[in-house]
Every structure is written in structure tokens, then in C-alpha cells.
Design a protein around this motif. Structure first.
Motif, PDB file in Angstrom:
ATOM      1  N   THR A  12     -20.943 -21.732-118.403  1.00 31.29           N
ATOM      2  CA  THR A  12     -20.893 -23.182-118.607  1.00 31.29           C
ATOM      3  C   THR A  12     -19.990 -23.874-117.577  1.00 31.29           C
ATOM      4  OG1 THR A  12     -19.118 -22.924-120.215  1.00 31.29           O
ATOM      5  CG2 THR A  12     -21.381 -23.037-121.076  1.00 31.29           C
ATOM      6  N   GLU A  13     -19.316 -23.097-116.740  1.00 30.05           N
ATOM      7  CA  GLU A  13     -18.408 -23.671-115.741  1.00 30.05           C
ATOM      8  C   GLU A  13     -18.881 -23.455-114.309  1.00 30.05           C
ATOM      9  OE1 GLU A  13     -15.842 -25.451-116.979  1.00 30.05           O
ATOM     10  OE2 GLU A  13     -16.643 -24.868-118.934  1.00 30.05           O
ATOM     11  N   ILE A  14     -20.030 -22.783-114.104  1.00 35.94           N
ATOM     12  CA  ILE A  14     -20.421 -22.435-112.735  1.00 35.94           C
ATOM     13  C   ILE A  14     -20.804 -23.646-111.884  1.00 35.94           C
ATOM     14  CG2 ILE A  14     -20.994 -20.040-113.222  1.00 35.94           C
ATOM     15  CD1 ILE A  14     -23.941 -20.791-113.279  1.00 35.94           C
ATOM     16  N   VAL A  17     -18.133 -24.315-109.472  1.00 34.67           N
ATOM     17  CA  VAL A  17     -18.145 -23.468-108.271  1.00 34.67           C
ATOM     18  C   VAL A  17     -19.158 -24.037-107.276  1.00 34.67           C
ATOM     19  CG1 VAL A  17     -18.629 -21.152-107.363  1.00 34.67           C
ATOM     20  CG2 VAL A  17     -17.440 -21.405-109.552  1.00 34.67           C
ATOM     21  N   ALA A  18     -20.337 -24.412-107.761  1.00 35.80           N
ATOM     22  CA  ALA A  18     -21.377 -24.979-106.888  1.00 35.80           C
ATOM     23  C   ALA A  18     -20.878 -26.244-106.195  1.00 35.80           C
ATOM     24  CB  ALA A  18     -22.640 -25.281-107.696  1.00 35.80           C
ATOM     25  N   GLY A  19     -20.068 -27.035-106.893  1.00 36.08           N
ATOM     26  CA  GLY A  19     -19.531 -28.280-106.340  1.00 36.08           C
ATOM     27  C   GLY A  19     -18.176 -28.128-105.697  1.00 36.08           C
ATOM     28  N   ASN A  20     -17.734 -26.884-105.485  1.00 36.32           N
ATOM     29  CA  ASN A  20     -16.495 -26.558-104.780  1.00 36.32           C
ATOM     30  C   ASN A  20     -15.225 -27.090-105.442  1.00 36.32           C
ATOM     31  OD1 ASN A  20     -15.408 -25.091-102.561  1.00 36.32           O
ATOM     32  ND2 ASN A  20     -14.896 -27.031-101.575  1.00 36.32           N
ATOM     33  N   ALA A 132     -32.184 -33.384-115.606  1.00 35.55           N
ATOM     34  CA  ALA A 132     -31.103 -34.310-115.946  1.00 35.55           C
ATOM     35  C   ALA A 132     -30.519 -34.019-117.327  1.00 35.55           C
ATOM     36  CB  ALA A 132     -31.597 -35.746-115.853  1.00 35.55           C
ATOM     37  N   GLY A 133     -30.486 -32.749-117.679  1.00 33.79           N
ATOM     38  CA  GLY A 133     -29.749 -32.330-118.868  1.00 33.79           C
ATOM     39  C   GLY A 133     -28.292 -32.164-118.491  1.00 33.79           C
ATOM     40  N   PHE A 134     -27.523 -31.486-119.348  1.00 36.17           N
ATOM     41  CA  PHE A 134     -26.093 -31.320-119.079  1.00 36.17           C
ATOM     42  C   PHE A 134     -25.836 -30.683-117.718  1.00 36.17           C
ATOM     43  CE2 PHE A 134     -25.430 -31.486-123.804  1.00 36.17           C
ATOM     44  CZ  PHE A 134     -24.655 -32.631-123.785  1.00 36.17           C
ATOM     45  N   THR A 135     -26.517 -29.578-117.428  1.00 33.44           N
ATOM     46  CA  THR A 135     -26.248 -28.856-116.181  1.00 33.44           C
ATOM     47  C   THR A 135     -26.579 -29.701-114.964  1.00 33.44           C
ATOM     48  OG1 THR A 135     -26.638 -26.742-117.282  1.00 33.44           O
ATOM     49  CG2 THR A 135     -26.694 -26.740-114.881  1.00 33.44           C
ATOM     50  N   GLY A 136     -27.742 -30.332-114.950  1.00 30.44           N
ATOM     51  CA  GLY A 136     -28.124 -31.155-113.813  1.00 30.44           C
ATOM     52  C   GLY A 136     -27.164 -32.302-113.571  1.00 30.44           C
ATOM     53  N   VAL A 137     -26.750 -32.972-114.638  1.00 30.45           N
ATOM     54  CA  VAL A 137     -25.805 -34.087-114.520  1.00 30.45           C
ATOM     55  C   VAL A 137     -24.447 -33.576-114.040  1.00 30.45           C
ATOM     56  CG1 VAL A 137     -24.532 -35.844-115.832  1.00 30.45           C
ATOM     57  CG2 VAL A 137     -27.003 -35.575-116.155  1.00 30.45           C
ATOM     58  N   GLU A 138     -24.017 -32.428-114.565  1.00 33.41           N
ATOM     59  CA  GLU A 138     -22.737 -31.861-114.123  1.00 33.41           C
ATOM     60  C   GLU A 138     -22.786 -31.480-112.645  1.00 33.41           C
ATOM     61  OE1 GLU A 138     -21.096 -29.802-118.249  1.00 33.41           O
ATOM     62  OE2 GLU A 138     -22.580 -28.732-117.028  1.00 33.41           O
ATOM     63  N   VAL A 139     -23.876 -30.873-112.216  1.00 31.75           N
ATOM     64  CA  VAL A 139     -23.996 -30.450-110.818  1.00 31.75           C
ATOM     65  C   VAL A 139     -23.999 -31.646-109.874  1.00 31.75           C
ATOM     66  CG1 VAL A 139     -25.521 -29.367-109.110  1.00 31.75           C
ATOM     67  CG2 VAL A 139     -25.131 -28.254-111.292  1.00 31.75           C
ATOM     68  N   ILE A 140     -24.817 -32.652-110.155  1.00 31.63           N
ATOM     69  CA  ILE A 140     -24.877 -33.815-109.261  1.00 31.63           C
ATOM     70  C   ILE A 140     -23.526 -34.546-109.257  1.00 31.63           C
ATOM     71  CG2 ILE A 140     -25.779 -35.626-110.799  1.00 31.63           C
ATOM     72  CD1 ILE A 140     -27.060 -34.943-107.246  1.00 31.63           C
ATOM     73  N   GLY A 141     -22.852 -34.554-110.407  1.00 28.48           N
ATOM     74  CA  GLY A 141     -21.520 -35.162-110.477  1.00 28.48           C
ATOM     75  C   GLY A 141     -20.505 -34.416-109.624  1.00 28.48           C
ATOM     76  N   GLU A 142     -20.553 -33.100-109.660  1.00 30.15           N
ATOM     77  CA  GLU A 142     -19.638 -32.290-108.835  1.00 30.15           C
ATOM     78  C   GLU A 142     -19.914 -32.502-107.352  1.00 30.15           C
ATOM     79  OE1 GLU A 142     -16.989 -30.560-109.618  1.00 30.15           O
ATOM     80  OE2 GLU A 142     -17.229 -30.683-111.793  1.00 30.15           O
ATOM     81  N   ILE A 143     -21.186 -32.523-106.986  1.00 26.57           N
ATOM     82  CA  ILE A 143     -21.541 -32.731-105.577  1.00 26.57           C
ATOM     83  C   ILE A 143     -21.082 -34.128-105.133  1.00 26.57           C
ATOM     84  CG2 ILE A 143     -23.430 -32.948-103.920  1.00 26.57           C
ATOM     85  CD1 ILE A 143     -24.953 -30.838-105.649  1.00 26.57           C
ATOM     86  N   ALA A 144     -21.316 -35.136-105.970  1.00 31.68           N
ATOM     87  CA  ALA A 144     -20.915 -36.508-105.641  1.00 31.68           C
ATOM     88  C   ALA A 144     -19.405 -36.608-105.443  1.00 31.68           C
ATOM     89  CB  ALA A 144     -21.377 -37.464-106.736  1.00 31.68           C
ATOM     90  N   ARG A 145     -18.652 -35.934-106.277  1.00 30.04           N
ATOM     91  CA  ARG A 145     -17.197 -35.929-106.154  1.00 30.04           C
ATOM     92  C   ARG A 145     -16.768 -35.260-104.851  1.00 30.04           C
ATOM     93  NH1 ARG A 145     -13.591 -32.423-106.128  1.00 30.04           N
ATOM     94  NH2 ARG A 145     -15.053 -30.761-106.600  1.00 30.04           N
TER      95      ARG A 145
END
Length: 196
Positions: A12-14, A17-20, A132-145
Motif C-alpha cells: 500500500t506504500e509502493i 517509491v514510484a514517485g521518489n 483513478a482509484g486509490f492507487t492511481g490517484v496516489e501515483v499521479i499525486g506523487e509524480i505531481a509532487r
């Protein structure tokens, strides 16, 4: 417990890592640490063969007898039959996937920083997250940050980076209340410049 890895991954935290945001070690817990005060023996090996009649499992080098066998072999991502996704997309299903995504994003920025062709540069700086479920939103948010520091490091103007969140459903975070989903939608668009 026999596992091909000597650690448990906090799946649930990976996305972090993808978003550094964090290193791989931040989402790995050594199995021997988890079972330190128990009678559980941890073995790092990969089971390749099962003999249910004789109650034995095998790796390439060893045989393991058992009284009871619990098989927890995981799962795989559902690509929903989308043509080309397996060949050209990335899944976020494991720690290795997260590292591969992180390294790909870094590679794209590095390559774009020296690319003179505007079309190629634009393609390198366009990132699409599907789902655009939890994982997709989390990933795009990490990349945006992460984009702000990547742009600074590679001398790329933030306006050149395009972040897209795509989904078949009419709204993001479909399993949340409509109010929460609308709030998240506005935040992604207005604060993080994500196209939905």
C-alpha cells in the motif's frame, strides 16, 4: 515460511517509491524481524514444484516436507483486455514495478533535457496514469509532487510537463463519497495541474 524475498513489502506504500518520496528500504520489512519473537522459521527460497500426494514442495536446490501447506502465491494485475497495455505500459503491483516506474520517469526527464525536437520532448514529458482509484490517484499525486524538483534538476519549465489521470468511470475515487471525490478532483486539477 518460505518466500523468494527475505522481506515483506508494504504494497500500500509502493506508490511512494514510484514517485521518489521514499527509497525501496522504506517499504521493506525483513521477515526475520517480523517473526523474531515467534517460532516461525523463515527461509529465503523459491518454490518451483509441488508434490501434494507426498506432502513435499521443492525449490531448484532443496526439498521441503510439510504437514499442512498454505499457499499464498499472490496475484497479478488486471489489464482489462486493453490492447498494448502489457507491451507498452507499466503496472504498479510490486516493489520492482515501483522502482521501474521511478527510473523510467528519471530517464524521461534526463532525455528530455537534451531533446531539441519539440514533439519528442513533449512525448517524454507526458505521463499518463490509468485508473483513478486509490492507487492511481496516489501515483499521479506523487509524480505531481516530484515534478517540481525534477524540473529544477533537469532545467525544464514546469509548463512543459503534462500529467494525465485517465479512467473509464465518470469520476475519480468512485468508492468514496461524491463530496470527497469532488474535493480530490479539484485538488488534483487546481493545485497539482493534473488533467483528468
Amino acid at each position: 515460511i518460505i518466500d523468494k524475498n527475505s522481506y515483506h513489502t508494504l504494497l500500500t506504500e509502493i506508490h511512494e517509491v514510484a514517485g521518489n518520496r521514499v527509497s525501496e528500504d522504506a517499504v521493506k520489512i525483513p521477515l526475520n524481524k517480523i517473526f523474531k519473537f515467534t517460532g516461525v522459521n523463515t527461509v529465503c527460497d523459491k518454490i518451483t514444484k509441488y508434490d501434494f500426494d507426498n506432502k513435499k514442495v521443492y525449490s531448484d536446490t532443496k526439498e521441503y516436507p510439510y504437514d499442512y501447506l498454505v499457499m499464498a502465491i499472490g496475484s497479478s494485475p488486471n489489464l482489462y483486455g486493453i490492447k498494448g497495455l502489457k507491451e507498452y505500459g507499466f503496472t504498479l503491483w510490486s516493489l520492482d514495478d515501483a522502482v521501474r516506474i521511478r527510473e523510467h520517469i528519471i530517464h524521461c526527464f534526463a532525455k528530455a533535457s537534451n531533446e531539441e525536437d519539440p514533439e519528442k520532448r513533449s512525448a517524454l514529458l507526458t505521463f499518463v496514469v490509468s485508473g483513478a482509484g486509490f492507487t492511481g490517484v496516489e501515483v499521479i499525486g506523487e509524480i505531481a509532487r516530484w515534478v517540481k524538483s525534477l524540473c529544477k534538476e533537469y532545467r525544464i519549465h514546469k509548463s512543459e510537463v503534462r500529467l494525465i489521470l485517465a479512467d473509464l468511470l465518470p469520476r475519480i475515487l468512485n468508492n468514496l463519497s461524491e463530496d470527497s471525490a469532488i474535493k480530490a478532483h479539484k485538488y488534483l486539477e487546481k493545485k497539482l495541474n493534473v488533467e483528468i
